[in-house]
Write an enzyme that holds these catalytic residues in place. Structure first.
Site, PDB file in Angstrom:
ATOM      1  N   SER A 141     104.180  68.433 -26.265  1.00  0.00           N
ATOM      2  CA  SER A 141     105.415  67.689 -26.552  1.00  0.00           C
ATOM      3  C   SER A 141     106.441  68.558 -27.252  1.00  0.00           C
ATOM      4  CB  SER A 141     105.122  66.532 -27.512  1.00  0.00           C
ATOM      5  OG  SER A 141     104.253  65.616 -26.958  1.00  0.00           O
ATOM      6  N   HIS A 162     105.614  68.615 -18.568  1.00  0.00           N
ATOM      7  CA  HIS A 162     105.668  67.610 -19.632  1.00  0.00           C
ATOM      8  C   HIS A 162     105.853  66.218 -19.045  1.00  0.00           C
ATOM      9  CE1 HIS A 162     107.720  65.726 -23.314  1.00  0.00           C
ATOM     10  NE2 HIS A 162     106.427  65.761 -23.525  1.00  0.00           N
ATOM     11  N   GLU A 174     109.133  66.884 -16.765  1.00  0.00           N
ATOM     12  CA  GLU A 174     109.937  68.041 -17.164  1.00  0.00           C
ATOM     13  C   GLU A 174     109.149  69.300 -16.807  1.00  0.00           C
ATOM     14  OE1 GLU A 174     112.544  66.401 -20.951  1.00  0.00           O
ATOM     15  OE2 GLU A 174     110.573  67.237 -21.380  1.00  0.00           O
ATOM     16  N   ASN A 212     112.346  64.946 -25.676  1.00  0.00           N
ATOM     17  CA  ASN A 212     111.901  64.862 -27.072  1.00  0.00           C
ATOM     18  C   ASN A 212     112.911  65.418 -28.068  1.00  0.00           C
ATOM     19  OD1 ASN A 212     109.592  63.542 -26.436  1.00  0.00           O
ATOM     20  ND2 ASN A 212     108.259  65.324 -26.527  1.00  0.00           N
TER      21      ASN A 212
HETATM   22  C1  LIG Z   1     106.178  62.191 -27.088  1.00  0.00           C
HETATM   23  C2  LIG Z   1     105.963  62.652 -25.694  1.00  0.00           C
HETATM   24  O1  LIG Z   1     105.948  64.066 -25.622  1.00  0.00           O
HETATM   25  C3  LIG Z   1     106.961  62.159 -24.668  1.00  0.00           C
HETATM   26  C4  LIG Z   1     106.875  60.676 -24.401  1.00  0.00           C
HETATM   27  O2  LIG Z   1     106.029  60.214 -23.670  1.00  0.00           O
HETATM   28  S1  LIG Z   1     107.998  59.742 -25.205  1.00  0.00           S
HETATM   29  C5  LIG Z   1     107.621  58.095 -24.671  1.00  0.00           C
HETATM   30  C6  LIG Z   1     108.249  57.768 -23.359  1.00  0.00           C
HETATM   31  N1  LIG Z   1     107.925  56.425 -23.018  1.00  0.00           N
HETATM   32  C7  LIG Z   1     108.726  55.381 -23.293  1.00  0.00           C
HETATM   33  O3  LIG Z   1     109.812  55.548 -23.813  1.00  0.00           O
HETATM   34  C8  LIG Z   1     108.160  54.045 -22.940  1.00  0.00           C
HETATM   35  C9  LIG Z   1     109.111  52.931 -23.288  1.00  0.00           C
HETATM   36  N2  LIG Z   1     108.538  51.666 -22.880  1.00  0.00           N
HETATM   37  C10 LIG Z   1     108.590  51.198 -21.600  1.00  0.00           C
HETATM   38  O4  LIG Z   1     109.166  51.823 -20.720  1.00  0.00           O
HETATM   39  C11 LIG Z   1     107.928  49.885 -21.326  1.00  0.00           C
HETATM   40  O5  LIG Z   1     107.824  49.170 -22.542  1.00  0.00           O
HETATM   41  C12 LIG Z   1     106.512  50.015 -20.689  1.00  0.00           C
HETATM   42  C13 LIG Z   1     106.649  50.582 -19.281  1.00  0.00           C
HETATM   43  C14 LIG Z   1     105.590  50.897 -21.510  1.00  0.00           C
HETATM   44  C15 LIG Z   1     105.855  48.652 -20.636  1.00  0.00           C
HETATM   45  O6  LIG Z   1     106.758  47.809 -19.993  1.00  0.00           O
HETATM   46  P1  LIG Z   1     106.833  46.241 -20.348  1.00  0.00           P
HETATM   47  O7  LIG Z   1     107.734  45.616 -19.357  1.00  0.00           O
HETATM   48  O8  LIG Z   1     107.143  46.113 -21.789  1.00  0.00           O
HETATM   49  O9  LIG Z   1     105.367  45.746 -20.247  1.00  0.00           O
HETATM   50  P2  LIG Z   1     104.476  45.416 -18.988  1.00  0.00           P
HETATM   51  O10 LIG Z   1     104.990  44.217 -18.274  1.00  0.00           O
HETATM   52  O11 LIG Z   1     103.107  45.385 -19.555  1.00  0.00           O
HETATM   53  O12 LIG Z   1     104.597  46.695 -18.060  1.00  0.00           O
HETATM   54  C16 LIG Z   1     105.615  46.899 -17.075  1.00  0.00           C
HETATM   55  C17 LIG Z   1     104.971  47.384 -15.799  1.00  0.00           C
HETATM   56  O13 LIG Z   1     104.353  48.650 -16.047  1.00  0.00           O
HETATM   57  C18 LIG Z   1     102.960  48.578 -15.715  1.00  0.00           C
HETATM   58  N3  LIG Z   1     102.209  49.357 -16.696  1.00  0.00           N
HETATM   59  C19 LIG Z   1     102.427  49.446 -18.017  1.00  0.00           C
HETATM   60  N4  LIG Z   1     101.553  50.304 -18.571  1.00  0.00           N
HETATM   61  C20 LIG Z   1     100.783  50.768 -17.559  1.00  0.00           C
HETATM   62  C21 LIG Z   1      99.714  51.700 -17.499  1.00  0.00           C
HETATM   63  N5  LIG Z   1      99.246  52.325 -18.576  1.00  0.00           N
HETATM   64  N6  LIG Z   1      99.164  51.947 -16.275  1.00  0.00           N
HETATM   65  C22 LIG Z   1      99.606  51.355 -15.176  1.00  0.00           C
HETATM   66  N7  LIG Z   1     100.632  50.457 -15.169  1.00  0.00           N
HETATM   67  C23 LIG Z   1     101.199  50.173 -16.352  1.00  0.00           C
HETATM   68  C24 LIG Z   1     102.597  47.113 -15.818  1.00  0.00           C
HETATM   69  O14 LIG Z   1     101.495  46.786 -15.003  1.00  0.00           O
HETATM   70  C25 LIG Z   1     103.864  46.444 -15.344  1.00  0.00           C
HETATM   71  O15 LIG Z   1     103.900  46.420 -13.929  1.00  0.00           O
HETATM   72  P3  LIG Z   1     104.731  45.238 -13.164  1.00  0.00           P
HETATM   73  O16 LIG Z   1     106.165  45.465 -13.531  1.00  0.00           O
HETATM   74  O17 LIG Z   1     104.456  45.491 -11.752  1.00  0.00           O
HETATM   75  O18 LIG Z   1     104.163  43.979 -13.701  1.00  0.00           O
HETATM   76  N1  LIG Z   2     101.365  60.701 -26.680  1.00  0.00           N
HETATM   77  C1  LIG Z   2     102.442  60.946 -25.960  1.00  0.00           C
HETATM   78  O1  LIG Z   2     103.295  60.070 -25.763  1.00  0.00           O
HETATM   79  C2  LIG Z   2     102.632  62.309 -25.333  1.00  0.00           C
HETATM   80  C3  LIG Z   2     103.577  62.438 -24.313  1.00  0.00           C
HETATM   81  C4  LIG Z   2     103.756  63.700 -23.673  1.00  0.00           C
HETATM   82  C5  LIG Z   2     103.013  64.784 -24.116  1.00  0.00           C
HETATM   83  N2  LIG Z   2     102.092  64.613 -25.111  1.00  0.00           N
HETATM   84  C6  LIG Z   2     101.279  65.795 -25.465  1.00  0.00           C
HETATM   85  O2  LIG Z   2     100.074  65.713 -24.701  1.00  0.00           O
HETATM   86  C7  LIG Z   2      98.992  66.261 -25.468  1.00  0.00           C
HETATM   87  C8  LIG Z   2      97.923  65.212 -25.628  1.00  0.00           C
HETATM   88  O3  LIG Z   2      98.480  64.088 -26.283  1.00  0.00           O
HETATM   89  P1  LIG Z   2      97.775  62.652 -26.233  1.00  0.00           P
HETATM   90  O4  LIG Z   2      98.765  61.692 -26.749  1.00  0.00           O
HETATM   91  O5  LIG Z   2      97.140  62.447 -24.907  1.00  0.00           O
HETATM   92  O6  LIG Z   2      96.622  62.858 -27.325  1.00  0.00           O
HETATM   93  P2  LIG Z   2      95.285  62.023 -27.509  1.00  0.00           P
HETATM   94  O7  LIG Z   2      94.876  62.202 -28.922  1.00  0.00           O
HETATM   95  O8  LIG Z   2      95.413  60.653 -26.962  1.00  0.00           O
HETATM   96  O9  LIG Z   2      94.260  62.808 -26.551  1.00  0.00           O
HETATM   97  C9  LIG Z   2      93.865  64.130 -26.739  1.00  0.00           C
HETATM   98  C10 LIG Z   2      92.469  64.259 -26.133  1.00  0.00           C
HETATM   99  O10 LIG Z   2      92.121  65.632 -26.057  1.00  0.00           O
HETATM  100  C11 LIG Z   2      90.730  65.723 -26.312  1.00  0.00           C
HETATM  101  N3  LIG Z   2      90.457  67.098 -26.721  1.00  0.00           N
HETATM  102  C12 LIG Z   2      90.748  67.693 -27.881  1.00  0.00           C
HETATM  103  N4  LIG Z   2      90.354  68.977 -27.864  1.00  0.00           N
HETATM  104  C13 LIG Z   2      89.806  69.196 -26.644  1.00  0.00           C
HETATM  105  C14 LIG Z   2      89.231  70.315 -25.999  1.00  0.00           C
HETATM  106  N5  LIG Z   2      89.143  71.500 -26.611  1.00  0.00           N
HETATM  107  N6  LIG Z   2      88.772  70.156 -24.728  1.00  0.00           N
HETATM  108  C15 LIG Z   2      88.857  68.972 -24.088  1.00  0.00           C
HETATM  109  N7  LIG Z   2      89.419  67.872 -24.653  1.00  0.00           N
HETATM  110  C16 LIG Z   2      89.876  68.000 -25.913  1.00  0.00           C
HETATM  111  C17 LIG Z   2      90.459  64.689 -27.388  1.00  0.00           C
HETATM  112  O11 LIG Z   2      89.082  64.310 -27.385  1.00  0.00           O
HETATM  113  C18 LIG Z   2      91.387  63.562 -26.968  1.00  0.00           C
HETATM  114  O12 LIG Z   2      90.749  62.590 -26.157  1.00  0.00           O
HETATM  115  C19 LIG Z   2      99.599  66.771 -26.767  1.00  0.00           C
HETATM  116  O13 LIG Z   2      99.964  68.121 -26.625  1.00  0.00           O
HETATM  117  C20 LIG Z   2     100.837  65.896 -26.910  1.00  0.00           C
HETATM  118  O14 LIG Z   2     101.838  66.502 -27.689  1.00  0.00           O
HETATM  119  C21 LIG Z   2     101.878  63.407 -25.721  1.00  0.00           C
END
Ligand SMILES: C[C@H](O)CC(=O)SCCNC(=O)CCNC(=O)[C@H](O)C(C)(C)COP(=O)(O)OP(=O)(O)OC[C@H]1O[C@@H](n2cnc3c(N)ncnc32)[C@H](O)[C@@H]1OP(=O)(O)O
Ligand SMILES: NC(=O)c1ccc[n+]([C@@H]2O[C@H](COP(=O)([O-])OP(=O)(O)OC[C@H]3O[C@@H](n4cnc5c(N)ncnc54)[C@H](O)[C@@H]3O)[C@@H](O)[C@H]2O)c1
Length: 308
Positions: A141, A162, A174, A212
């Site tokens: 991330s 990503h 990404e 991010n």
């Molecule tokens: C930090 C990292 O590096 C980067 C990141 O990842 S940052 C985070 C980025 N993500 C976001 O910003 C997520 C923001 N949230 C959302 O977009 C929405 O709340 C959400 C898609 C997670 C859930 O949507 P919401 O409408 O609230 O709930 P819900 O009705 O349960 O889900 C919407 C649809 O997605 C599907 N869905 C949700 N989670 C799912 C999963 N894990 N697997 C499969 N399908 C899923 C549901 O089945 C549903 O499908 P439908 O529209 O056909 O019924």
């Molecule tokens: N959480 C998010 O929304 C998100 C989104 C994009 C990218 N990421 C990045 O993805 C990576 C994983 O994040 P996450 O949220 O899935 O974390 P998480 O804690 O849910 O999962 C990490 C997993 O890696 C496993 N693990 C740790 N060391 C290991 C090893 N040496 N070999 C095999 N498995 C090992 C752990 O058992 C755990 O299940 C991080 O670099 C995070 O920054 C996270």
């Protein structure tokens, strides 16, 4: 119920975009989703976790997510949905041996804990074990892709892929290239992203890439607002959902992403760029993390969740 064992063939040329065998290391929130969408696209996946118990949890979460996808895709024909789920699961093989898992991989996607030392140790071992043609990518991330790649002898075959949480739903990928990522590797990453149904954008190897770099300071500012007592977490969430059209408020999103991950990101950026007030670590988040309250995945973060 267990992951099936798959026989696979080794492809030697990336030029034909022959990515068929993908190894995903880490089966947490992100790795499980990456394995799932890859298998949904018809590719063979080896998913590596630290032990059999964690692999079991990963398998359950993939099964749950696939059932949601099948319900949507095959709402008029549930029997086809069942077939889709079984076939997709059949393409995923679980492993606890990272070294063996990369021997026939065309592409390795790493999604383990956000910690540079642990990622370095893993990639050093994988680099020695994988064929020279295998492409490596990190789903980090916030860490520098170039810094992660620095311990390998394949910097030209290394980049960032990503994904976003939840991977089966979020369409963006990404693709990060470092100055050393070759054109061939970059093209193979873009083609692979498309092959698994993602929309790819390209970004340089800069902190937080595109999403991010914008999202994390926003989530942190929301926490600072709450820590000052300007508004409650619930009201800030309601405000951003109803006033700005976000699907989740910043506290819901922090809990969804994982407070350990966001905290790692902020601490890492603060260490590198202490002059930037946007990256200042957050007292309430540090406290929750120190108590093991990581958000939805641990049952409590800024909010409490029912344990499944
Ligand atoms: C930090 C990292 O590096 C980067 C990141 O990842 S940052 C985070 C980025 N993500 C976001 O910003 C997520 C923001 N949230 C959302 O977009 C929405 O709340 C959400 C898609 C997670 C859930 O949507 P919401 O409408 O609230 O709930 P819900 O009705 O349960 O889900 C919407 C649809 O997605 C599907 N869905 C949700 N989670 C799912 C999963 N894990 N697997 C499969 N399908 C899923 C549901 O089945 C549903 O499908 P439908 O529209 O056909 O019924
Ligand atoms: N959480 C998010 O929304 C998100 C989104 C994009 C990218 N990421 C990045 O993805 C990576 C994983 O994040 P996450 O949220 O899935 O974390 P998480 O804690 O849910 O999962 C990490 C997993 O890696 C496993 N693990 C740790 N060391 C290991 C090893 N040496 N070999 C095999 N498995 C090992 C752990 O058992 C755990 O299940 C991080 O670099 C995070 O920054 C996270």
């Amino acid at each position: 119920m267990s992951f099936s064992v798959i026989k696979r063939s080794f492809s030697t040329s990336m030029a034909k975009n022959a990515i068929k065998n993908v190894t995903v290391i880490g089966g947490g929130l992100m790795g499980s989703g990456i394995a799932q969408v890859t298998a949904q696209a018809g590719q063979n996946v080896t998913l590596v976790e630290v032990n059999a118990d964690v692999l079991k949890k990963t398998e359950t979460s993939i099964a749950t997510s696939l059932a949601r996808v099948a319900k949507k895709l095959y709402k008029d024909k549930p029997s086809d949905g069942e077939k889709f789920v079984a076939e997709t699961r059949g393409r995923i093989k679980g492993s606890t041996d990272p070294i063996a898992s990369v021997k026939q991989a065309d592409l390795v996607v790493e999604a383990i804990i956000e910690n540079i030392d642990i990622k370095h140790k893993l990639f050093k071992d994988l680099d020695a074990a994988a064929p020279p043609t295998t492409l490596f990518a990190s789903n980090t991330s916030s860490l520098s892709i170039g810094e992660i790649a620095s311990v390998t002898n394949r910097k030209d075959r290394f980049g960032g892929l990503h994904f976003f949480n939840p991977v089966p739903v979020m369409k963006l990928l990404e693709v990060i290239r470092t100055p050393e990522t070759s054109d061939e590797t970059y093209q193979a990453f873009m083609a692979w992203g498309k092959s698994i149904g993602k929309v790819c954008i390209t970004c340089k190897d800069t902190p937080g890439f595109v999403v991010n770099r914008l999202l994390v300071p926003y989530m942190a500012e929301a926490v600072r607002m709450y820590e000052r007592g300007d508004a409650s977490a619930r009201d800030i969430d309601t405000a951003m959902k109803l006033g700005a059209g976000y699907p989740m408020g910043p506290f819901e999103l922090n809990d969804y992403v994982g407070l350990d991950t966001t905290n790692f990101i902020l601490e890492g950026w603060h260490k590198k760029m202490p002059e930037n007030p946007l990256f200042e670590p957050l007292e309430s988040m540090k406290k929750l993390v120190s108590e093991g309250k990581f958000g939805i995945k641990s049952g409590e973060g800024y909010y409490k969740y029912d344990k499944k």
